[in-house]
Design a protein around this motif. Structure first.
Motif, PDB file in Angstrom:
ATOM      1  N   GLN A  62     -32.474 -19.098  -3.109  1.00  0.00           N
ATOM      2  CA  GLN A  62     -31.312 -19.228  -3.992  1.00  0.00           C
ATOM      3  C   GLN A  62     -30.104 -18.434  -3.518  1.00  0.00           C
ATOM      4  O   GLN A  62     -28.966 -18.865  -3.681  1.00  0.00           O
ATOM      5  CB  GLN A  62     -31.675 -18.795  -5.417  1.00  0.00           C
ATOM      6  N   TYR A  63     -30.337 -17.270  -2.887  1.00  0.00           N
ATOM      7  CA  TYR A  63     -29.224 -16.400  -2.538  1.00  0.00           C
ATOM      8  C   TYR A  63     -29.115 -16.120  -1.041  1.00  0.00           C
ATOM      9  O   TYR A  63     -28.258 -15.355  -0.614  1.00  0.00           O
ATOM     10  CB  TYR A  63     -29.338 -15.063  -3.281  1.00  0.00           C
ATOM     11  N   SER A  64     -30.016 -16.696  -0.226  1.00  0.00           N
ATOM     12  CA  SER A  64     -30.031 -16.460   1.222  1.00  0.00           C
ATOM     13  C   SER A  64     -30.137 -14.971   1.544  1.00  0.00           C
ATOM     14  O   SER A  64     -29.440 -14.444   2.428  1.00  0.00           O
ATOM     15  CB  SER A  64     -28.777 -17.059   1.881  1.00  0.00           C
ATOM     16  N   VAL A  65     -31.003 -14.300   0.808  1.00  0.00           N
ATOM     17  CA  VAL A  65     -31.284 -12.887   1.037  1.00  0.00           C
ATOM     18  C   VAL A  65     -32.654 -12.778   1.710  1.00  0.00           C
ATOM     19  O   VAL A  65     -33.657 -13.223   1.152  1.00  0.00           O
ATOM     20  CB  VAL A  65     -31.284 -12.084  -0.281  1.00  0.00           C
ATOM     21  N   ALA A  66     -32.685 -12.197   2.908  1.00  0.00           N
ATOM     22  CA  ALA A  66     -33.949 -12.029   3.618  1.00  0.00           C
ATOM     23  C   ALA A  66     -34.822 -11.015   2.896  1.00  0.00           C
ATOM     24  O   ALA A  66     -34.306 -10.094   2.235  1.00  0.00           O
ATOM     25  CB  ALA A  66     -33.688 -11.563   5.047  1.00  0.00           C
ATOM     26  N   PRO A  67     -36.147 -11.150   2.980  1.00  0.00           N
ATOM     27  CA  PRO A  67     -37.043 -10.226   2.275  1.00  0.00           C
ATOM     28  C   PRO A  67     -36.756  -8.758   2.548  1.00  0.00           C
ATOM     29  O   PRO A  67     -36.828  -7.922   1.631  1.00  0.00           O
ATOM     30  CB  PRO A  67     -38.431 -10.627   2.791  1.00  0.00           C
ATOM     31  N   GLU A  68     -36.404  -8.419   3.788  1.00  0.00           N
ATOM     32  CA  GLU A  68     -36.158  -7.015   4.117  1.00  0.00           C
ATOM     33  C   GLU A  68     -34.859  -6.493   3.504  1.00  0.00           C
ATOM     34  O   GLU A  68     -34.618  -5.278   3.506  1.00  0.00           O
ATOM     35  CB  GLU A  68     -36.138  -6.795   5.625  1.00  0.00           C
ATOM     36  N   ARG A  69     -34.029  -7.379   2.958  1.00  0.00           N
ATOM     37  CA  ARG A  69     -32.773  -6.972   2.312  1.00  0.00           C
ATOM     38  C   ARG A  69     -32.854  -7.053   0.785  1.00  0.00           C
ATOM     39  O   ARG A  69     -31.845  -6.840   0.099  1.00  0.00           O
ATOM     40  CB  ARG A  69     -31.626  -7.870   2.795  1.00  0.00           C
ATOM     41  N   LEU A  70     -34.028  -7.346   0.258  1.00  0.00           N
ATOM     42  CA  LEU A  70     -34.146  -7.563  -1.190  1.00  0.00           C
ATOM     43  C   LEU A  70     -33.790  -6.309  -1.984  1.00  0.00           C
ATOM     44  O   LEU A  70     -33.005  -6.372  -2.939  1.00  0.00           O
ATOM     45  CB  LEU A  70     -35.562  -8.023  -1.533  1.00  0.00           C
ATOM     46  N   ASP A  71     -34.362  -5.168  -1.616  1.00  0.00           N
ATOM     47  CA  ASP A  71     -34.058  -3.936  -2.351  1.00  0.00           C
ATOM     48  C   ASP A  71     -32.564  -3.616  -2.296  1.00  0.00           C
ATOM     49  O   ASP A  71     -31.966  -3.163  -3.277  1.00  0.00           O
ATOM     50  CB  ASP A  71     -34.848  -2.766  -1.790  1.00  0.00           C
ATOM     51  N   GLU A  72     -31.956  -3.862  -1.150  1.00  0.00           N
ATOM     52  CA  GLU A  72     -30.527  -3.626  -0.989  1.00  0.00           C
ATOM     53  C   GLU A  72     -29.722  -4.508  -1.941  1.00  0.00           C
ATOM     54  O   GLU A  72     -28.757  -4.057  -2.571  1.00  0.00           O
ATOM     55  CB  GLU A  72     -30.143  -3.901   0.455  1.00  0.00           C
ATOM     56  N   ASN A  73     -30.132  -5.770  -2.055  1.00  0.00           N
ATOM     57  CA  ASN A  73     -29.436  -6.676  -2.952  1.00  0.00           C
ATOM     58  C   ASN A  73     -29.617  -6.270  -4.419  1.00  0.00           C
ATOM     59  O   ASN A  73     -28.676  -6.340  -5.212  1.00  0.00           O
ATOM     60  CB  ASN A  73     -29.922  -8.102  -2.738  1.00  0.00           C
ATOM     61  N   LEU A  74     -30.814  -5.826  -4.764  1.00  0.00           N
ATOM     62  CA  LEU A  74     -31.053  -5.392  -6.139  1.00  0.00           C
ATOM     63  C   LEU A  74     -30.239  -4.143  -6.460  1.00  0.00           C
ATOM     64  O   LEU A  74     -29.768  -3.977  -7.593  1.00  0.00           O
ATOM     65  CB  LEU A  74     -32.544  -5.127  -6.360  1.00  0.00           C
ATOM     66  N   ARG A  75     -30.065  -3.279  -5.473  1.00  0.00           N
ATOM     67  CA  ARG A  75     -29.214  -2.114  -5.691  1.00  0.00           C
ATOM     68  C   ARG A  75     -27.785  -2.547  -6.021  1.00  0.00           C
ATOM     69  O   ARG A  75     -27.134  -1.979  -6.916  1.00  0.00           O
ATOM     70  CB  ARG A  75     -29.202  -1.220  -4.445  1.00  0.00           C
ATOM     71  N   LEU A  76     -27.308  -3.580  -5.330  1.00  0.00           N
ATOM     72  CA  LEU A  76     -25.966  -4.085  -5.614  1.00  0.00           C
ATOM     73  C   LEU A  76     -25.884  -4.664  -7.016  1.00  0.00           C
ATOM     74  O   LEU A  76     -24.888  -4.481  -7.725  1.00  0.00           O
ATOM     75  CB  LEU A  76     -25.588  -5.160  -4.592  1.00  0.00           C
ATOM     76  N   GLN A  77     -26.933  -5.378  -7.421  1.00  0.00           N
ATOM     77  CA  GLN A  77     -26.968  -5.922  -8.772  1.00  0.00           C
ATOM     78  C   GLN A  77     -26.829  -4.803  -9.799  1.00  0.00           C
ATOM     79  O   GLN A  77     -26.042  -4.894 -10.748  1.00  0.00           O
ATOM     80  CB  GLN A  77     -28.291  -6.665  -9.009  1.00  0.00           C
ATOM     81  N   LEU A  78     -27.614  -3.750  -9.599  1.00  0.00           N
ATOM     82  CA  LEU A  78     -27.572  -2.619 -10.526  1.00  0.00           C
ATOM     83  C   LEU A  78     -26.226  -1.904 -10.490  1.00  0.00           C
ATOM     84  O   LEU A  78     -25.690  -1.508 -11.534  1.00  0.00           O
ATOM     85  CB  LEU A  78     -28.686  -1.626 -10.189  1.00  0.00           C
ATOM     86  N   GLU A  79     -25.697  -1.749  -9.305  1.00  0.00           N
ATOM     87  CA  GLU A  79     -24.410  -1.070  -9.159  1.00  0.00           C
ATOM     88  C   GLU A  79     -23.320  -1.838  -9.906  1.00  0.00           C
ATOM     89  O   GLU A  79     -22.481  -1.236 -10.593  1.00  0.00           O
ATOM     90  CB  GLU A  79     -24.062  -0.951  -7.678  1.00  0.00           C
ATOM     91  N   ALA A  80     -23.346  -3.162  -9.791  1.00  0.00           N
ATOM     92  CA  ALA A  80     -22.367  -3.985 -10.491  1.00  0.00           C
ATOM     93  C   ALA A  80     -22.525  -3.866 -11.996  1.00  0.00           C
ATOM     94  O   ALA A  80     -21.544  -3.713 -12.741  1.00  0.00           O
ATOM     95  CB  ALA A  80     -22.507  -5.445 -10.060  1.00  0.00           C
ATOM     96  N   GLN A  81     -23.762  -3.937 -12.477  1.00  0.00           N
ATOM     97  CA  GLN A  81     -24.010  -3.849 -13.911  1.00  0.00           C
ATOM     98  C   GLN A  81     -23.583  -2.487 -14.469  1.00  0.00           C
ATOM     99  O   GLN A  81     -22.957  -2.402 -15.534  1.00  0.00           O
ATOM    100  CB  GLN A  81     -25.481  -4.098 -14.210  1.00  0.00           C
ATOM    101  N   LYS A  82     -23.927  -1.418 -13.735  1.00  0.00           N
ATOM    102  CA  LYS A  82     -23.594  -0.080 -14.211  1.00  0.00           C
ATOM    103  C   LYS A  82     -22.091   0.184 -14.145  1.00  0.00           C
ATOM    104  O   LYS A  82     -21.536   0.866 -15.017  1.00  0.00           O
ATOM    105  CB  LYS A  82     -24.364   0.965 -13.408  1.00  0.00           C
ATOM    106  N   LEU A  83     -21.427  -0.366 -13.138  1.00  0.00           N
ATOM    107  CA  LEU A  83     -19.977  -0.234 -13.065  1.00  0.00           C
ATOM    108  C   LEU A  83     -19.331  -0.931 -14.252  1.00  0.00           C
ATOM    109  O   LEU A  83     -18.427  -0.375 -14.893  1.00  0.00           O
ATOM    110  CB  LEU A  83     -19.463  -0.830 -11.759  1.00  0.00           C
ATOM    111  N   ALA A  84     -19.787  -2.143 -14.550  1.00  0.00           N
ATOM    112  CA  ALA A  84     -19.236  -2.875 -15.695  1.00  0.00           C
ATOM    113  C   ALA A  84     -19.442  -2.094 -16.984  1.00  0.00           C
ATOM    114  O   ALA A  84     -18.531  -1.997 -17.821  1.00  0.00           O
ATOM    115  CB  ALA A  84     -19.889  -4.253 -15.800  1.00  0.00           C
ATOM    116  N   ALA A  85     -20.628  -1.523 -17.161  1.00  0.00           N
ATOM    117  CA  ALA A  85     -20.908  -0.743 -18.369  1.00  0.00           C
ATOM    118  C   ALA A  85     -19.993   0.477 -18.452  1.00  0.00           C
ATOM    119  O   ALA A  85     -19.490   0.819 -19.530  1.00  0.00           O
ATOM    120  CB  ALA A  85     -22.373  -0.321 -18.380  1.00  0.00           C
TER     121      ALA A  85
END
Length: 214
Positions: A131-154
């Motif tokens: 769905q997002y063209s994220v390689a398995p070895e980059r998954l944690d990195e992508n999830l960190r970005l998700q969290l960073e975006a959510q926490k910034l918005a909050a």
């Protein structure tokens, strides 16, 4: 994990605003795909990221025909990958300016929750790859970005679909200065997006619920 609308953080194909920064050429930035602040994203680094995705796609399918289909669906992978690498740095700068941090524990908690939703670690890696063209070895990195975006918005008292959030990214883009090699397009400061980018960089993690195994 706070749920937000799945429409948040979608970078639409309708983005067509004129670039507000001068793109860097090969002569001015030899070997650079982009320059973000004082950081260079080299062509080699970009190609390595793309190769990671292609290798994961090859490993995930049974035959050449399926692999060819996967490539066809991600024909703009190189440009979209660069877009994500640049926006990663822009988001991180905006988060730093707002005093937002993300811990390894938070990333692991998010990953564990998503794995439970979709049926395990392998299913989550497959969902993010497809769905997002994220390689398995980059998954944690992508999830960190998700969290960073959510926490910034909050921290800003808004959510990731609102203008206030994107204004913070625009301000971070302007502070950093973003130059793209012309072969990859140009960077729009106001939208914090590569002009003509077609693939979403980050989507709401709740979309993983749609990836339930049959």
């Amino acid at each position: 994990m706070h749920r937000r609308r799945r429409t948040a953080l979608l970078l639409s194909a309708a983005i067509a605003a004129a670039p507000l920064l001068t793109a860097c050429g090969d002569d001015a930035r030899p070997g650079a795909a982009a320059v973000v602040g004082d950081q260079r994203i080299t062509v080699a680094q970009l190609e390595n990221r793309v190769d990671e995705v292609r290798a994961a796609q090859r490993a995930a399918v049974a035959d050449d025909a399926q692999y060819a289909q996967a490539i066809a669906k991600t024909g703009s992978l190189t440009r979209d990958t660069l877009h994500g690498m640049v926006l990663d740095r822009v988001l991180h700068r905006a988060a730093q300016d707002a005093g937002v941090t993300v811990t390894r524990k938070e990333v692991q908690e998010m990953r564990s929750g998503l794995e439970q939703q979709v049926g395990g670690a392998e299913a989550l890696e497959t969902a993010w790859l497809q769905q997002y063209s994220v390689a398995p070895e980059r998954l944690d990195e992508n999830l960190r970005l998700q969290l960073e975006a959510q926490k910034l918005a909050a921290e800003l008292g808004t959510d990731t679909s609102r203008p206030e959030f994107w204004k913070a990214l625009s301000e971070a883009s302007a502070k950093l200065g973003v130059d793209l090699n012309p072969r990859y397009g140009s960077w729009d400061v106001e939208k914090s997006s590569r002009v003509d980018a077609r693939t979403p960089w980050v989507r709401e993690v709740t979309a993983a619920q749609e990836q339930q195994p049959a």
